[in-house]
Design a protein around this motif. Structure first.
Motif, PDB file in Angstrom:
ATOM      1  N   ASN A 289       8.028 -17.486   0.886  1.00  0.00           N
ATOM      2  CA  ASN A 289       8.871 -17.156  -0.265  1.00  0.00           C
ATOM      3  C   ASN A 289       9.012 -15.661  -0.543  1.00  0.00           C
ATOM      4  O   ASN A 289       9.398 -15.269  -1.637  1.00  0.00           O
ATOM      5  N   GLY A 290       8.694 -14.826   0.439  1.00  0.00           N
ATOM      6  CA  GLY A 290       8.815 -13.391   0.208  1.00  0.00           C
ATOM      7  C   GLY A 290       8.770 -12.593   1.497  1.00  0.00           C
ATOM      8  O   GLY A 290       8.550 -13.128   2.578  1.00  0.00           O
ATOM      9  N   VAL A 291       9.006 -11.296   1.352  1.00  0.00           N
ATOM     10  CA  VAL A 291       8.915 -10.366   2.471  1.00  0.00           C
ATOM     11  C   VAL A 291       7.727  -9.445   2.223  1.00  0.00           C
ATOM     12  O   VAL A 291       7.572  -8.916   1.120  1.00  0.00           O
ATOM     13  N   TRP A 292       6.908  -9.284   3.234  1.00  0.00           N
ATOM     14  CA  TRP A 292       5.790  -8.350   3.213  1.00  0.00           C
ATOM     15  C   TRP A 292       6.067  -7.271   4.250  1.00  0.00           C
ATOM     16  O   TRP A 292       6.601  -7.561   5.323  1.00  0.00           O
ATOM     17  N   ILE A 293       5.666  -6.052   3.919  1.00  0.00           N
ATOM     18  CA  ILE A 293       5.721  -4.967   4.894  1.00  0.00           C
ATOM     19  C   ILE A 293       4.292  -4.484   5.092  1.00  0.00           C
ATOM     20  O   ILE A 293       3.583  -4.188   4.130  1.00  0.00           O
ATOM     21  N   SER A 294       3.876  -4.431   6.351  1.00  0.00           N
ATOM     22  CA  SER A 294       2.511  -4.019   6.679  1.00  0.00           C
ATOM     23  C   SER A 294       2.535  -2.908   7.711  1.00  0.00           C
ATOM     24  O   SER A 294       3.477  -2.774   8.486  1.00  0.00           O
ATOM     25  N   ALA A 295       1.469  -2.137   7.698  1.00  0.00           N
ATOM     26  CA  ALA A 295       1.208  -1.150   8.749  1.00  0.00           C
ATOM     27  C   ALA A 295      -0.103  -1.566   9.390  1.00  0.00           C
ATOM     28  O   ALA A 295      -1.115  -1.716   8.694  1.00  0.00           O
ATOM     29  N   GLU A 296      -0.075  -1.791  10.680  1.00  0.00           N
ATOM     30  CA  GLU A 296      -1.270  -2.231  11.395  1.00  0.00           C
ATOM     31  C   GLU A 296      -1.711  -1.146  12.360  1.00  0.00           C
ATOM     32  O   GLU A 296      -0.884  -0.567  13.064  1.00  0.00           O
ATOM     33  N   GLN A 297      -3.032  -0.905  12.362  1.00  0.00           N
ATOM     34  CA  GLN A 297      -3.574   0.168  13.193  1.00  0.00           C
ATOM     35  C   GLN A 297      -4.939  -0.225  13.732  1.00  0.00           C
ATOM     36  O   GLN A 297      -5.658  -1.013  13.117  1.00  0.00           O
ATOM     37  N   LEU A 298      -5.273   0.385  14.845  1.00  0.00           N
ATOM     38  CA  LEU A 298      -6.617   0.289  15.390  1.00  0.00           C
ATOM     39  C   LEU A 298      -7.318   1.606  15.094  1.00  0.00           C
ATOM     40  O   LEU A 298      -6.796   2.675  15.393  1.00  0.00           O
ATOM     41  N   LEU A 299      -8.486   1.525  14.495  1.00  0.00           N
ATOM     42  CA  LEU A 299      -9.241   2.717  14.112  1.00  0.00           C
ATOM     43  C   LEU A 299     -10.302   3.037  15.148  1.00  0.00           C
ATOM     44  O   LEU A 299     -10.846   2.133  15.786  1.00  0.00           O
ATOM     45  N   ASP A 300     -10.613   4.307  15.274  1.00  0.00           N
ATOM     46  CA  ASP A 300     -11.711   4.680  16.165  1.00  0.00           C
ATOM     47  C   ASP A 300     -13.039   4.537  15.415  1.00  0.00           C
ATOM     48  O   ASP A 300     -13.092   4.031  14.300  1.00  0.00           O
ATOM     49  N   GLN A 301     -14.116   4.982  16.015  1.00  0.00           N
ATOM     50  CA  GLN A 301     -15.447   4.822  15.433  1.00  0.00           C
ATOM     51  C   GLN A 301     -15.647   5.630  14.152  1.00  0.00           C
ATOM     52  O   GLN A 301     -16.457   5.280  13.311  1.00  0.00           O
TER      53      GLN A 301
END
Length: 126
Positions: A85-97
């Protein structure tokens, strides 16, 4: 200290008054709600989202899907999704140590705000 605790501390130090819940950290920025979500199986995966930027129903679902697809094709790191029922906007990242949140978070929030504005502009141009 784990990545989530470090990120929570960073957000608190920035005055964003984060709230930690079972499934994420929530805070307000630029008068919008944001969520930080993690994967227990992948401690170095980070997803920051603006949930429910647009209400979706049967009448506008196709348009929302087309706009999300356009955003996903033109933006780095951004993932725009149509939920039930909606739109989501995400930012996905892989982090270092040793992630440097002072670098990561402001840029990520900026990308999310730009993607939200891009969603609105694409929708107006349909």
């Amino acid at each position: 200290m784990n990545i989530i605790d470090e990120l929570y501390e960073y957000l608190a130090n920035e005055g964003l008054r984060p709230q930690k819940e079972e499934y994420g950290i929530f805070f307000r920025y630029q008068m919008l709600n944001f969520g930080v979500f993690w994967d227990e199986e992948d401690a170095h995966f980070l997803r920051i989202s603006i949930p429910n930027i647009f209400d979706v129903d049967d009448n506008n679902r196709f348009d929302a899907l087309m706009v999300c697809n356009a955003l996903n094709m033109e933006r780095k790191v951004i993932k725009a999704m149509v939920t039930e029922n909606g739109v989501w906007i995400s930012a996905e990242q892989l982090l270092d140590q040793n992630p440097v949140y002072e670098d990561i978070v402001p840029r990520t929030l900026g990308m999310l705000l730009e993607a939200r504005q891009g969603f609105i502009e694409h929708l107006r141009n349909l």
